[in-house]
Design a protein around this motif. Structure first.
Motif, PDB file in Angstrom:
ATOM      1  N   MET A  94      -2.933   4.588 -11.906  1.00  0.00           N
ATOM      2  CA  MET A  94      -1.591   5.183 -12.069  1.00  0.00           C
ATOM      3  C   MET A  94      -0.886   5.337 -10.734  1.00  0.00           C
ATOM      4  O   MET A  94       0.187   5.906 -10.646  1.00  0.00           O
ATOM      5  CB  MET A  94      -1.723   6.542 -12.760  1.00  0.00           C
ATOM      6  CG  MET A  94      -2.311   6.451 -14.158  1.00  0.00           C
ATOM      7  SD  MET A  94      -2.225   8.004 -15.068  1.00  0.00           S
ATOM      8  CE  MET A  94      -3.460   8.973 -14.217  1.00  0.00           C
ATOM      9  N   SER A  95      -1.477   4.795  -9.642  1.00  0.00           N
ATOM     10  CA  SER A  95      -0.817   4.921  -8.336  1.00  0.00           C
ATOM     11  C   SER A  95      -0.890   3.594  -7.589  1.00  0.00           C
ATOM     12  O   SER A  95      -0.166   2.655  -7.912  1.00  0.00           O
ATOM     13  CB  SER A  95      -1.435   6.064  -7.538  1.00  0.00           C
ATOM     14  OG  SER A  95      -2.835   5.865  -7.386  1.00  0.00           O
ATOM     15  N   ASP A  96      -1.814   3.485  -6.627  1.00  0.00           N
ATOM     16  CA  ASP A  96      -1.863   2.266  -5.807  1.00  0.00           C
ATOM     17  C   ASP A  96      -2.034   1.002  -6.639  1.00  0.00           C
ATOM     18  O   ASP A  96      -1.389  -0.020  -6.401  1.00  0.00           O
ATOM     19  CB  ASP A  96      -3.025   2.353  -4.814  1.00  0.00           C
ATOM     20  CG  ASP A  96      -2.728   3.307  -3.678  1.00  0.00           C
ATOM     21  OD1 ASP A  96      -2.748   4.521  -3.910  1.00  0.00           O
ATOM     22  OD2 ASP A  96      -2.435   2.830  -2.562  1.00  0.00           O
ATOM     23  N   LEU A  97      -2.931   1.040  -7.617  1.00  0.00           N
ATOM     24  CA  LEU A  97      -3.167  -0.179  -8.398  1.00  0.00           C
ATOM     25  C   LEU A  97      -1.948  -0.524  -9.234  1.00  0.00           C
ATOM     26  O   LEU A  97      -1.619  -1.705  -9.429  1.00  0.00           O
ATOM     27  CB  LEU A  97      -4.403  -0.013  -9.278  1.00  0.00           C
ATOM     28  CG  LEU A  97      -5.725   0.201  -8.533  1.00  0.00           C
ATOM     29  CD1 LEU A  97      -6.901   0.259  -9.523  1.00  0.00           C
ATOM     30  CD2 LEU A  97      -5.960  -0.895  -7.481  1.00  0.00           C
ATOM     31  N   ALA A 140      -3.440  10.540  -8.313  1.00  0.00           N
ATOM     32  CA  ALA A 140      -2.218   9.757  -8.528  1.00  0.00           C
ATOM     33  C   ALA A 140      -0.982  10.518  -8.073  1.00  0.00           C
ATOM     34  O   ALA A 140       0.120   9.974  -8.067  1.00  0.00           O
ATOM     35  CB  ALA A 140      -2.078   9.404 -10.015  1.00  0.00           C
ATOM     36  N   ALA A 141      -1.169  11.774  -7.669  1.00  0.00           N
ATOM     37  CA  ALA A 141      -0.024  12.599  -7.247  1.00  0.00           C
ATOM     38  C   ALA A 141       0.300  12.300  -5.789  1.00  0.00           C
ATOM     39  O   ALA A 141       0.043  13.119  -4.890  1.00  0.00           O
ATOM     40  CB  ALA A 141      -0.346  14.074  -7.440  1.00  0.00           C
ATOM     41  N   VAL A 142       0.898  11.142  -5.567  1.00  0.00           N
ATOM     42  CA  VAL A 142       1.200  10.676  -4.207  1.00  0.00           C
ATOM     43  C   VAL A 142       2.630  11.055  -3.848  1.00  0.00           C
ATOM     44  O   VAL A 142       3.540  10.926  -4.683  1.00  0.00           O
ATOM     45  CB  VAL A 142       1.026   9.155  -4.109  1.00  0.00           C
ATOM     46  CG1 VAL A 142       1.350   8.644  -2.713  1.00  0.00           C
ATOM     47  CG2 VAL A 142      -0.395   8.753  -4.514  1.00  0.00           C
ATOM     48  N   ASN A 171       0.831  -1.193   0.000  1.00  0.00           N
ATOM     49  CA  ASN A 171       0.000   0.000   0.000  1.00  0.00           C
ATOM     50  C   ASN A 171       0.871   1.250   0.000  1.00  0.00           C
ATOM     51  O   ASN A 171       1.803   1.368   0.800  1.00  0.00           O
ATOM     52  CB  ASN A 171      -0.916  -0.007   1.223  1.00  0.00           C
ATOM     53  CG  ASN A 171      -1.886  -1.185   1.180  1.00  0.00           C
ATOM     54  OD1 ASN A 171      -1.630  -2.232   1.769  1.00  0.00           O
ATOM     55  ND2 ASN A 171      -2.980  -1.023   0.443  1.00  0.00           N
ATOM     56  N   LEU A 172       0.609   2.168  -0.922  1.00  0.00           N
ATOM     57  CA  LEU A 172       1.454   3.354  -1.044  1.00  0.00           C
ATOM     58  C   LEU A 172       1.339   4.255   0.181  1.00  0.00           C
ATOM     59  O   LEU A 172       0.281   4.326   0.820  1.00  0.00           O
ATOM     60  CB  LEU A 172       1.055   4.160  -2.293  1.00  0.00           C
ATOM     61  CG  LEU A 172       1.332   3.528  -3.653  1.00  0.00           C
ATOM     62  CD1 LEU A 172       1.056   4.538  -4.758  1.00  0.00           C
ATOM     63  CD2 LEU A 172       2.756   2.999  -3.751  1.00  0.00           C
ATOM     64  N   GLN A 173       2.425   4.970   0.455  1.00  0.00           N
ATOM     65  CA  GLN A 173       2.440   5.892   1.589  1.00  0.00           C
ATOM     66  C   GLN A 173       1.781   7.209   1.171  1.00  0.00           C
ATOM     67  O   GLN A 173       2.447   8.195   0.918  1.00  0.00           O
ATOM     68  CB  GLN A 173       3.860   6.135   2.102  1.00  0.00           C
ATOM     69  CG  GLN A 173       3.869   6.917   3.395  1.00  0.00           C
ATOM     70  CD  GLN A 173       5.247   7.016   4.043  1.00  0.00           C
ATOM     71  OE1 GLN A 173       5.662   8.081   4.430  1.00  0.00           O
ATOM     72  NE2 GLN A 173       5.942   5.900   4.180  1.00  0.00           N
ATOM     73  N   ARG A 174       0.459   7.170   1.109  1.00  0.00           N
ATOM     74  CA  ARG A 174      -0.307   8.401   0.856  1.00  0.00           C
ATOM     75  C   ARG A 174      -0.371   9.255   2.121  1.00  0.00           C
ATOM     76  O   ARG A 174      -0.556  10.452   2.076  1.00  0.00           O
ATOM     77  CB  ARG A 174      -1.743   8.058   0.450  1.00  0.00           C
ATOM     78  CG  ARG A 174      -1.898   7.509  -0.936  1.00  0.00           C
ATOM     79  CD  ARG A 174      -3.363   7.207  -1.256  1.00  0.00           C
ATOM     80  NE  ARG A 174      -3.504   6.735  -2.628  1.00  0.00           N
ATOM     81  CZ  ARG A 174      -3.695   7.527  -3.678  1.00  0.00           C
ATOM     82  NH1 ARG A 174      -3.797   8.842  -3.520  1.00  0.00           N
ATOM     83  NH2 ARG A 174      -3.762   7.026  -4.906  1.00  0.00           N
ATOM     84  N   GLU A 175      -0.281   8.514   3.241  1.00  0.00           N
ATOM     85  CA  GLU A 175      -0.480   9.123   4.547  1.00  0.00           C
ATOM     86  C   GLU A 175       0.731   8.842   5.424  1.00  0.00           C
ATOM     87  O   GLU A 175       0.893   7.738   5.946  1.00  0.00           O
ATOM     88  CB  GLU A 175      -1.734   8.537   5.184  1.00  0.00           C
ATOM     89  CG  GLU A 175      -1.986   9.030   6.590  1.00  0.00           C
ATOM     90  CD  GLU A 175      -1.877  10.549   6.687  1.00  0.00           C
ATOM     91  OE1 GLU A 175      -2.763  11.232   6.174  1.00  0.00           O
ATOM     92  OE2 GLU A 175      -0.880  11.039   7.245  1.00  0.00           O
ATOM     93  N   PRO A 176       1.648   9.830   5.591  1.00  0.00           N
ATOM     94  CA  PRO A 176       2.861   9.594   6.378  1.00  0.00           C
ATOM     95  C   PRO A 176       2.574   9.232   7.833  1.00  0.00           C
ATOM     96  O   PRO A 176       3.428   8.723   8.522  1.00  0.00           O
ATOM     97  CB  PRO A 176       3.617  10.917   6.300  1.00  0.00           C
ATOM     98  CG  PRO A 176       2.905  11.780   5.366  1.00  0.00           C
ATOM     99  CD  PRO A 176       1.606  11.169   5.016  1.00  0.00           C
ATOM    100  N   ARG A 177       1.307   9.459   8.273  1.00  0.00           N
ATOM    101  CA  ARG A 177       0.979   9.107   9.656  1.00  0.00           C
ATOM    102  C   ARG A 177       0.415   7.694   9.776  1.00  0.00           C
ATOM    103  O   ARG A 177       0.111   7.239  10.869  1.00  0.00           O
ATOM    104  CB  ARG A 177      -0.040  10.116  10.209  1.00  0.00           C
ATOM    105  CG  ARG A 177       0.535  11.525  10.352  1.00  0.00           C
ATOM    106  CD  ARG A 177      -0.519  12.611  10.416  1.00  0.00           C
ATOM    107  NE  ARG A 177      -1.174  12.796   9.120  1.00  0.00           N
ATOM    108  CZ  ARG A 177      -1.871  13.886   8.781  1.00  0.00           C
ATOM    109  NH1 ARG A 177      -2.050  14.877   9.653  1.00  0.00           N
ATOM    110  NH2 ARG A 177      -2.420  13.994   7.589  1.00  0.00           N
ATOM    111  N   ASN A 178       0.291   6.983   8.693  1.00  0.00           N
ATOM    112  CA  ASN A 178      -0.252   5.626   8.700  1.00  0.00           C
ATOM    113  C   ASN A 178       0.621   4.716   9.568  1.00  0.00           C
ATOM    114  O   ASN A 178       1.822   4.638   9.395  1.00  0.00           O
ATOM    115  CB  ASN A 178      -0.300   5.086   7.255  1.00  0.00           C
ATOM    116  CG  ASN A 178      -0.753   3.637   7.181  1.00  0.00           C
ATOM    117  OD1 ASN A 178      -1.215   3.060   8.171  1.00  0.00           O
ATOM    118  ND2 ASN A 178      -0.618   3.043   6.021  1.00  0.00           N
ATOM    119  N   GLY A 179      -0.021   3.999  10.502  1.00  0.00           N
ATOM    120  CA  GLY A 179       0.718   3.169  11.452  1.00  0.00           C
ATOM    121  C   GLY A 179       1.393   1.971  10.813  1.00  0.00           C
ATOM    122  O   GLY A 179       2.269   1.361  11.427  1.00  0.00           O
TER     123      GLY A 179
END
Ligand code: GLC
Length: 738
Positions: free
Chosen positions: A224-227, A591-593, A157-165
């Motif tokens: 174009m991002s996670d998938l 897609a701009a992650v 899973n892409l790091q869209r959220e830097p706070r994701n545990g």
């Protein structure tokens, strides 16, 4: 009269042939030829199965006593899962273990001691696919020797959220880097005849309300991002299984999401393996079966045993076509045949593990994943000129930190730091007994003074009395929890600032699962990001600090200056009641992650994607790029212009001249070269055509627009070295092609 799915007389007459085919014992095999293809064998086995045997194959148990339900007697105790085999057809039990960092154990009194790789984000930070493969091969071997033939790895899973545990379990923010690195790890695990997963499909990019959050994202942006990360990981690793995640996607649970499972994964990408649910992520019988779920995992995590009796009844009543149940079972068996589980049965009794060999694999990944963020005055690598060295914080006297949750790998002898963190899941906080202090003391002749760092003033005093201070700062992150912000917890920023103010050379070593802010950055001389460095992390940190190995990690994720720079000021769902349903809009960034977002918005990060310093220096020459069969072929040379051996990580980014992309540039490829002083090496990189394309949802195709593209050779997303232009013709290709 209930329609038997396989009329008994028919089955009895043809059983010997089917059995032979299923077990691959055709005449050809007997004569030493190739066994029939996994598809054929799986089809034959399913044809020979009774309805009950098919249901048994698609319904999985948690192999740990839970919610008053005892684990299956033949399951490996305190582990993730068990599905009974069909002995008469030569189908073994499926014995499932977590996870991406090694053989985990569910919370128990006597957890198994196994080797922990560094965090997934650390392996990603190595930018070395061979290390990812070697790490996967090692943990897959330990899984096999521990009695497991399915390993729940491949978090991408892409790091869209830097706070994701759970960022520590994944591979950062870029789909190409993530897909390649995780794909290689998957391939490594499966080299042991162990079925690997890729997970959590898809858009499980936060832990807050993970079973309630409805992720909104457009098809093209996702492709174009996670998938794309999943697509590349599946191409590279060929995982036997895909684990669908907890969250909803555009209104439908991921594990009963026809768009994700049937349209994207199985139709567009032609995926032949099976979809297993996450533990507690199954929510129905008929919708789940018809929308693409092939196996319910981890009973009794779910509210109901949807794929047990209810599924049998649904098939008998025609609500689920028998052919669909056959397809579910066939996909599972195909993955097992394709990975040789029948020919290479795991033993019930754990077998001996070469711990030293495993440790060496873990250490190699940790060393190459450590990122030298700052070294302005060339303080590093450390020399043997210090009389007294202060080691402060991070329990660096006894070990290194690891991340929490289902991926927890336990060390021999248990954590050297007991009773930290939550007593129950996803805790407790586990340290791995590899002491940076001890490893440094074995290399430097100084006197070492340890202080726990909890009192900033006291720590500063210890620093003042030394010639060098090394502060170890920790951020424990874990499954099911997100970070409230990007700051180091437990007032460590104060301690670092106080130590730096003591006026002695100061090094900070970060042991975090995610990016963190650094208000003290200007006051310290050097900073290393060591992540969670695994079973030999202390050794790895010491070898990089002393220059035994070059610092060759590069950031797989942007380090922001503040949360104000992020698409979302707060993680959606924060502060809501446990049962609240809510949505999060990933169409904000689309897609701009990561670095793509920062460049699109003109934000200056604290440290950029791809950033990392070396102890030597490199020059780059001869950049060339040409259109190559619908893609771009890039060549260049790298030379080590310094006095020390080192590893370069030249990166190639691509940009489209003119509008149409989600952000100014995308990572198109990279190389990693180990070079002696004066040595040079040539790199040849093929840019994946999907990185040059935009996904056209209407046509369900990738489209490369005719026109000019810029190829940038760089040392980081914010450190371009050279550029060259290339003209490309228009090209369209299928969603599952390249
Ligand atoms: C967990 C995780 C998943 C893990 C599974 C089995 O909740 O989401 O990654 O493999 O359950 O422990």
């Amino acid at each position: 009269m209930r329609q038997q799915t396989t009329p008994r007389h028919h089955a009895m007459r043809t059983l010997p042939l089917l059995l032979a085919l299923a077990m691959g014992m055709t005449a050809a095999t007997a004569a030493g030829g190739d066994a029939p293809a996994p598809d054929q064998r799986a089809a034959a086995a399913v044809a020979a199965m009774t309805l009950d045997e098919k249901i048994q194959t698609v319904f999985g148990y948690f192999s740990t006593d839970f919610k008053g339900t005892a684990r299956p007697k033949d399951g490996v105790p305190f582990t993730a899962g068990f599905i009974a085999g069909v002995e008469r057809l030569g189908i073994p039990h499926q014995q499932l273990t977590d996870a991406g960092m090694g053989v985990a154990t569910q919370p128990s009194e006597q957890p198994r001691a196994r080797t922990a790789l560094p965090a997934g984000i650390a392996t990603a930070a190595s930018w070395n696919p061979a290390l990812a493969y070697a790490g996967g091969a090692m943990i897959g071997q330990e899984a096999r020797l521990s009695g497991h033939n399915v390993m729940l790895v491949g978090g991408v899973n892409l790091q869209r959220e830097p706070r994701n545990g759970r960022n520590f379990e994944y591979a950062g923010e870029d789909p190409l880097l993530s897909g390649v690195m995780v794909g290689e790890a998957i391939r490594g695990v499966q080299s042991n005849h162990v079925v690997a997963t890729v997970k959590h499909f898809a858009y499980n990019n936060q832990e807050t309300g993970r079973t309630k959050v409805d992720v909104r994202i457009g098809d093209a942006a996702g492709r174009m991002s996670d998938l794309l990360a999943f697509q590349i990981a599946i191409e590279r690793g060929d995982p036997g299984a895909v684990m669908c995640g907890y969250n909803l996607v555009n209104g439908f649970y991921a594990c009963e999401n026809d768009y994700l499972l049937n349209q994207v994964l199985k139709r567009d990408w032609g995926y032949k393996g099976y979809v297993m649910s996450d533990w507690g992520a199954t929510h129905s019988t008929i919708p789940a079966a018809l929308n693409g779920l092939d196996q319910q995992s981890g009973w009794p995590f779910d509210l109901s045993p949807y794929f047990n009796g209810a599924l049998k009844e649904a098939v008998e009543n025609g609500h689920v076509p028998p052919a669909r149940l056959d397809d579910m079972a066939r996909r599972i068996l195909r993955a097992m045949y394709a990975n040789g589980l029948m020919e290479h049965p795991v033993r019930v009794e754990p077998e001996k593990i070469d711990v030293a060999a495993s440790a060496a694999v873990s250490q190699a990944a940790a060393e190459e994943g450590i990122v030298l963020l700052k070294n302005d005055k060339g303080l590093l690598p450390l020399t043997n000129t210090y009389t007294t060295i202060a080691i402060i914080g991070g329990h660096a006297d006894v070990g290194v930190l690891s991340g929490g949750g289902s991926s927890q790998v336990y060390p021999a002898g248990g954590s050297p730091v007991p009773n930290e963190g939550p007593a129950s899941f996803p805790g407790p906080t586990v340290y791995l007994p590899s002491s940076p202090l001890k490893a440094l003391a074995a290399r430097l002749h100084a006197k070492f003074v340890y202080h726990d760092g909890k009192d900033a003033a006291a720590a500063a005093k210890v620093a003042a009395g030394s010639d060098l201070a090394i502060v170890f700062a920790t951020q424990w992150t874990a499954e099911s929890l997100d970070q409230p912000d990007l700051s180091l917890p437990n007032r460590q920023d104060e301690t670092i600032a106080a130590v730096a103010a003591a006026g002695k050379p100061t090094v900070v070593v970060l042991e975090t699962g995610s990016p963190v802010t650094m208000p003290w950055l200007g006051a310290v001389d050097a900073v290393l990001a060591a992540w969670y460095p695994g079973s030999s992390g202390g050794e790895a940190i010491a070898r990089v600090l002393t220059g035994e190995v070059d610092a060759s990690g590069r950031l797989p994720a942007t380090f922001p200056r503040s949360v104000a720079q992020l698409p979302r000021a707060r993680v959606d769902g924060t502060g809501l009641p446990e049962a609240a349903r809510f949505s999060t809009d990933y169409n904000i960034e689309g897609a701009a992650v990561g670095y793509k977002w920062f460049e699109k918005k003109g934000h200056q990060p604290l440290f950029a994607f791809g950033h990392g310093l070396s102890y030597t220096s490199f020059s780059y020459t001869g950049l060339s790029a040409k259109a190559d069969g619908g893609a771009i072929a890039v060549r260049f040379k790298t030379a080590n212009t310094g006095k020390r051996a080192g590893k370069a990580v030249p990166q190639v980014y691509v940009s489209k001249v003119g509008a149409g992309w989600e952000a100014p540039k995308r990572l198109g490829g990279w190389d990693k070269l180990a070079l002696a002083p004066g040595q040079s090496g040539e790199s040849r990189i093929g840019i994946d055509p999907r990185v040059l394309a935009v996904f056209d949802t209407r046509a369900n195709q990738w489209r490369i627009a005719a026109g000019e593209y810029v190829v940038t050779l760089a040392e980081a997303a914010d450190k371009p070295v050279a550029t060259v232009k290339v003209r490309l013709p228009a090209r369209a290709f299928a969603a599952g092609a390249r």
